[in-house]
Scaffold this motif. Sequence first.
Motif, PDB file in Angstrom:
ATOM      1  N   GLN A  33       0.828  -1.203   0.000  1.00 34.90           N
ATOM      2  CA  GLN A  33       0.000   0.000   0.000  1.00 34.90           C
ATOM      3  C   GLN A  33       0.862   1.253   0.000  1.00 34.90           C
ATOM      4  O   GLN A  33       0.451   2.306  -0.464  1.00 34.90           O
ATOM      5  N   LEU A  70      -5.283  -2.722 -16.202  1.00 32.89           N
ATOM      6  CA  LEU A  70      -6.555  -2.434 -15.533  1.00 32.89           C
ATOM      7  C   LEU A  70      -7.388  -3.708 -15.471  1.00 32.89           C
ATOM      8  O   LEU A  70      -7.184  -4.626 -16.261  1.00 32.89           O
ATOM      9  N   PHE A  71      -8.335  -3.756 -14.522  1.00 28.27           N
ATOM     10  CA  PHE A  71      -9.215  -4.914 -14.417  1.00 28.27           C
ATOM     11  C   PHE A  71     -10.309  -4.772 -15.467  1.00 28.27           C
ATOM     12  O   PHE A  71     -11.122  -3.853 -15.391  1.00 28.27           O
ATOM     13  N   PRO A  72     -10.364  -5.672 -16.450  1.00 26.38           N
ATOM     14  CA  PRO A  72     -11.244  -5.450 -17.604  1.00 26.38           C
ATOM     15  C   PRO A  72     -12.737  -5.502 -17.283  1.00 26.38           C
ATOM     16  O   PRO A  72     -13.535  -4.966 -18.017  1.00 26.38           O
ATOM     17  N   HIS A  73     -13.089  -6.139 -16.146  1.00 24.53           N
ATOM     18  CA  HIS A  73     -14.511  -6.273 -15.839  1.00 24.53           C
ATOM     19  C   HIS A  73     -15.035  -5.122 -15.000  1.00 24.53           C
ATOM     20  O   HIS A  73     -16.185  -5.128 -14.591  1.00 24.53           O
ATOM     21  N   LEU A 129     -11.499   0.198  -6.072  1.00 19.46           N
ATOM     22  CA  LEU A 129     -11.468  -1.159  -5.502  1.00 19.46           C
ATOM     23  C   LEU A 129     -10.505  -1.289  -4.313  1.00 19.46           C
ATOM     24  O   LEU A 129     -10.911  -1.640  -3.206  1.00 19.46           O
ATOM     25  N   ALA A 130      -9.240  -0.976  -4.545  1.00 18.72           N
ATOM     26  CA  ALA A 130      -8.254  -1.206  -3.483  1.00 18.72           C
ATOM     27  C   ALA A 130      -8.447  -0.289  -2.267  1.00 18.72           C
ATOM     28  O   ALA A 130      -8.421  -0.769  -1.134  1.00 18.72           O
ATOM     29  N   ILE A 168     -11.604  -1.817  -0.410  1.00 17.15           N
ATOM     30  CA  ILE A 168     -11.538  -3.149   0.218  1.00 17.15           C
ATOM     31  C   ILE A 168     -10.255  -3.377   1.009  1.00 17.15           C
ATOM     32  O   ILE A 168     -10.255  -4.124   1.969  1.00 17.15           O
ATOM     33  N   VAL A 169      -9.155  -2.752   0.605  1.00 16.31           N
ATOM     34  CA  VAL A 169      -7.899  -2.996   1.328  1.00 16.31           C
ATOM     35  C   VAL A 169      -7.728  -1.996   2.460  1.00 16.31           C
ATOM     36  O   VAL A 169      -7.414  -2.364   3.589  1.00 16.31           O
ATOM     37  N   LYS A 217     -10.129   0.028   3.571  1.00 16.89           N
ATOM     38  CA  LYS A 217     -11.426   0.229   4.240  1.00 16.89           C
ATOM     39  C   LYS A 217     -11.790   1.705   4.320  1.00 16.89           C
ATOM     40  O   LYS A 217     -12.311   2.179   5.335  1.00 16.89           O
ATOM     41  N   ARG A 250      -4.853   4.865 -10.243  1.00 18.97           N
ATOM     42  CA  ARG A 250      -5.204   3.746  -9.371  1.00 18.97           C
ATOM     43  C   ARG A 250      -4.107   3.505  -8.325  1.00 18.97           C
ATOM     44  O   ARG A 250      -4.386   3.116  -7.196  1.00 18.97           O
ATOM     45  N   ALA A 251      -2.855   3.750  -8.723  1.00 21.37           N
ATOM     46  CA  ALA A 251      -1.762   3.606  -7.760  1.00 21.37           C
ATOM     47  C   ALA A 251      -1.725   4.798  -6.803  1.00 21.37           C
ATOM     48  O   ALA A 251      -1.496   4.641  -5.602  1.00 21.37           O
ATOM     49  N   MET A 303      -3.948   5.224  -3.448  1.00 21.13           N
ATOM     50  CA  MET A 303      -3.556   4.515  -2.231  1.00 21.13           C
ATOM     51  C   MET A 303      -2.635   5.369  -1.350  1.00 21.13           C
ATOM     52  O   MET A 303      -2.203   4.934  -0.292  1.00 21.13           O
TER      53      MET A 303
END
Lengths: 224, 246
Positions: free
Chosen positions: B81, B92-95, B104-105, B108-109, B111, B153-154, B157
């Motif tokens: 982190q 990237l996450f394609p979905h 996302l991170a 969930i990571v 919180k 995205r990085a 965090m």
Amino acid sequence: MQSLGIDVLFKGTNFLRLLSGLWVAVRISLISVSISILVGLIVGVLMTSENRILKAVFRIYLEIVRIMPQMVLLFIVYFGTTRVFGWNLDAEIAAIFVFSFWGIAEMGDLVRGALISISKIQYESAMALGMNGKQVYYYVILPQTIRRLIPLSINLITRMIKTTSLVMMIGIVEVLKVAQQIIEANRRSSPNAAFGIFAVVFLLYFLICWPISRLSVSLEKRWS
Amino acid sequence: MEKALLSVRKLHKEFEGNTILKSIDLDVNRGEVIVIIGPSGCGKSTFLRCLNGLEDIQGGEIYLDGKKLQKNAKNISSVRQKIGMVFQSYDLFPHKTVLENILLAPVIVQKRKRAETEAEAMALLEKVGLADRKNDYPRQLSGGQKQRIAIVRALIMHPEVLLLDEITAALDPEMVHEVLQVVLNLAKNGSTMLIVTHEMTFAKAIADRVLFLEHGEIAEESRNPKAFFEMPGTERARQFLKSFEY
């Protein structure tokens, strides 16, 4: 024009009999498909293992399933085992065994393909964001695997449902067998029933498989 | 002297009997931009991957803020982190949509609260000029856009160090600039970064320090990038830089 022989359908309880025959086919499919999906998921994960023996075993299993016609398998399991091992298998159990044996192999192979098609960098970029192993699988890998899997496994499911028509060959009275019985019984009064009744059977299979394959198409569209 | 943010001591890495990195020592100070160059196979990407535990190391230590990196799950997650990474392939996450990829991170990571994080994500997207693409899926974006999203995205965090591993190597030439511009802005705002790149003009412009890696060793280190790129001190570095001329 000749009569289409549909009238036979409405004689006595014929239509209900057909439906109950359909239920037998659906029941065998449902149970076999459920077993195939559940066990296939596990087998698929095992198929990605590096273990050579495990790999070889699954390779042979898959080849057997692919090469051997389902009917031959049915005959071996239902008739063959009776004399050689003295098993008195219930026909429906034998059918479920054969269809699951087939489904697990193909489902496993689909799962294996979906898993290895996800690039290593997907795992790494998720880990690089601080996700732990469970989070990586749950949020990143599994959703992608399932998306790739659903259209393929729905194709397998409809193939399995259609192929249950073979089980009449080991004496199970499913929809096709019922249809034959109805046609035979009305040979004199309605000689054209073969057309009408088989057409209805076709329609019944269609009604079961069509929604499933529509579902697959719409999921594919949504996720493409 | 100021205490280093990231310290590497005698880092040693082997893979299948081959030595990839030999006894590397490095101190990275807060706000410093270090560019790592070198011929392919010299171990520069592997070096970055060791820093956030994507590769096992066979010897040496890595300290972040004076704390030693351990390979256990809890420690490695908290280290990752703090050390953000962007890869060469747009990963990237394609979905997930652009915004979901970014959120996302942290959610969930770390919180963190979704609403606040989303506001921050939007501010970052604004900065890289992609706020209007927040609901797009990665397949709808160009390579350069994906890479800018990967940087956001990085960043969300709040990493203390950012590792950039050849982030423009897979891009079409006309997209390289837009990505490097984002990185230049980060440097201006005081981000600490370790950058592996083949863009020599960019390296010269952004570096506080240049490391020239060869055969898994730091063959030359320079705190004066301008001078280094004009006239490297070692023959090997001279040869390497020459290979970029036409």
